[in-house]
Motif scaffolding. Structure first.
Motif, PDB file in Angstrom:
ATOM      1  N   UNK A  24      50.013  53.075  41.465  1.00 22.86           N
ATOM      2  CA  UNK A  24      51.304  52.449  40.789  1.00 22.86           C
ATOM      3  C   UNK A  24      51.829  51.103  41.513  1.00 22.86           C
ATOM      4  N   UNK A  25      51.547  51.144  42.931  1.00 20.81           N
ATOM      5  CA  UNK A  25      51.696  49.961  43.685  1.00 20.81           C
ATOM      6  C   UNK A  25      51.054  48.770  43.415  1.00 20.81           C
ATOM      7  N   UNK A  26      49.827  49.034  42.948  1.00 22.85           N
ATOM      8  CA  UNK A  26      49.050  47.849  42.575  1.00 22.85           C
ATOM      9  C   UNK A  26      49.535  47.273  41.313  1.00 22.85           C
ATOM     10  N   UNK A  27      49.692  48.290  40.569  1.00 18.11           N
ATOM     11  CA  UNK A  27      50.082  47.825  38.942  1.00 18.11           C
ATOM     12  C   UNK A  27      51.314  47.432  38.831  1.00 18.11           C
ATOM     13  N   UNK A  28      52.274  47.737  39.870  1.00 17.53           N
ATOM     14  CA  UNK A  28      53.635  46.978  40.010  1.00 17.53           C
ATOM     15  C   UNK A  28      53.503  45.899  40.601  1.00 17.53           C
ATOM     16  N   UNK A  29      52.480  45.394  41.049  1.00 19.44           N
ATOM     17  CA  UNK A  29      52.453  44.116  41.736  1.00 19.44           C
ATOM     18  C   UNK A  29      51.801  43.013  40.760  1.00 19.44           C
ATOM     19  N   UNK A  30      51.412  43.548  39.554  1.00 22.65           N
ATOM     20  CA  UNK A  30      50.602  42.493  38.728  1.00 22.65           C
ATOM     21  C   UNK A  30      51.670  41.503  38.297  1.00 22.65           C
ATOM     22  N   UNK A  31      51.028  40.286  38.145  1.00 20.16           N
ATOM     23  CA  UNK A  31      52.061  39.353  37.710  1.00 20.16           C
ATOM     24  C   UNK A  31      52.754  38.793  38.767  1.00 20.16           C
ATOM     25  N   UNK A  32      52.850  39.295  40.005  1.00 20.62           N
ATOM     26  CA  UNK A  32      53.402  38.640  41.272  1.00 20.62           C
ATOM     27  C   UNK A  32      52.687  38.322  42.255  1.00 20.62           C
ATOM     28  N   UNK A  33      52.401  39.652  43.109  1.00 22.38           N
ATOM     29  CA  UNK A  33      51.709  39.303  44.395  1.00 22.38           C
ATOM     30  C   UNK A  33      50.213  39.456  43.924  1.00 22.38           C
ATOM     31  N   UNK A  34      50.003  40.290  42.897  1.00 27.28           N
ATOM     32  CA  UNK A  34      48.681  40.463  42.398  1.00 27.28           C
ATOM     33  C   UNK A  34      48.608  39.724  40.984  1.00 27.28           C
ATOM     34  N   UNK A  35      47.433  38.887  40.887  1.00 24.04           N
ATOM     35  CA  UNK A  35      47.053  38.125  39.951  1.00 24.04           C
ATOM     36  C   UNK A  35      48.485  37.397  39.187  1.00 24.04           C
ATOM     37  N   UNK A  36      48.995  36.805  39.954  1.00 24.67           N
ATOM     38  CA  UNK A  36      50.324  35.878  39.900  1.00 24.67           C
ATOM     39  C   UNK A  36      49.990  34.964  38.352  1.00 24.67           C
ATOM     40  N   UNK A  37      48.928  34.729  38.197  1.00 22.62           N
ATOM     41  CA  UNK A  37      48.755  33.817  36.714  1.00 22.62           C
ATOM     42  C   UNK A  37      48.548  34.559  35.764  1.00 22.62           C
ATOM     43  N   UNK A  38      48.751  36.014  35.842  1.00 23.03           N
ATOM     44  CA  UNK A  38      48.431  37.083  34.312  1.00 23.03           C
ATOM     45  C   UNK A  38      49.578  36.713  33.339  1.00 23.03           C
ATOM     46  N   UNK A  39      49.035  37.005  32.194  1.00 24.41           N
ATOM     47  CA  UNK A  39      49.998  36.721  31.094  1.00 24.41           C
ATOM     48  C   UNK A  39      51.422  37.642  31.321  1.00 24.41           C
TER      49      UNK A  39
END
Length: 220
Positions: free
Chosen positions: A161-176
């Motif tokens: 959940x920590x990983x998923x909660x970082x999507x679009x910010x710290x992780x994969x910042x260019x995500x939709x």
């Protein structure tokens, strides 16, 4: 038929070791079945680690990858070699075979393979093993639909959940933006989310994520 020939035909340990010797004389299907039913772990291991022919030799290359599927699906192939194939092979036929392996270690290796088709890694996000599911959700090939379902899963572990909660910010910042925001909001509402992640999401750039996280914090 001589006793020697009869003994050879009934010796499963000779099957894999002789597969390459008969490659020029035996139909592909016969060699495939020979490898699929072999009990010679040493020969199967050697076949699994054997370098593939150059792609310029299309016939030999296609034959080798087809036969690797038989090796991958044989439970007598050592686990470490099945993991090796799961980690390194880009070929769908081999990865599909290994994705149903009885060993969670092998399925986890498939789940982390960057060459997975998105439908295959998506299927592994529903695996019975928590480690396999978590690895699949971290694979960039995983669809946003599967990521959202993972974020909504009340049995999901806090690290994932920590990983998923970082999507679009710290992780994969260019995500939709819209999709990543939906996933982060779902994480904020998940009962297993860590306090640290909730605090982070309470400061999220999205007001929807902020409100969800702040509501969860208020209820703790």
């Amino acid at each position: 038929m001589s006793d020697e020939n009869e003994q050879h035909e009934n010796d499963p340990q000779a099957d894999a070791s002789n597969a390459d010797e008969t490659v020029d004389f035996e139909p592909l299907t016969a060699t495939y079945e020979r490898l699929r039913h072999s009990t010679d772990s040493t020969a199967l291991s050697e076949f699994a680690r054997r370098p593939l022919p150059d792609r310029s030799d299309q016939a030999a290359f296609s034959r080798a990858t087809a036969l690797l599927e038989a090796v991958a699906g044989n439970a007598h192939t050592p686990v470490e070699d099945r993991v090796f194939l799961a980690e390194t092979m880009p070929f769908p036929n081999i990865l599909v075979k290994l994705s149903t392996d009885e060993s969670p270690e092998v399925r986890k290796a498939v789940a982390g393979n960057a060459d997975d088709k998105n439908w295959l890694v998506g299927r592994l996000t529903k695996d019975e093993s928590p480690e396999v599911r978590a690895t699949a959700l971290r694979n960039k090939r995983t669809s946003w639909k599967m990521r959202l379902e993972g974020a909504e899963d009340s049995t999901m572990d806090s690290d994932t959940l920590d990983f998923l909660g970082s999507l679009g910010t710290q992780v994969e910042p260019d995500a939709p933006v819209v999709l990543a925001t939906m996933v982060r909001r779902a994480v904020a509402l998940n009962p297993n989310v860590s306090d640290r992640m909730l605090q982070q999401l309470a400061q999220d750039a999205s007001s929807d994520v902020q409100k969800a996280a702040q509501r969860q914090l208020a209820e703790k």
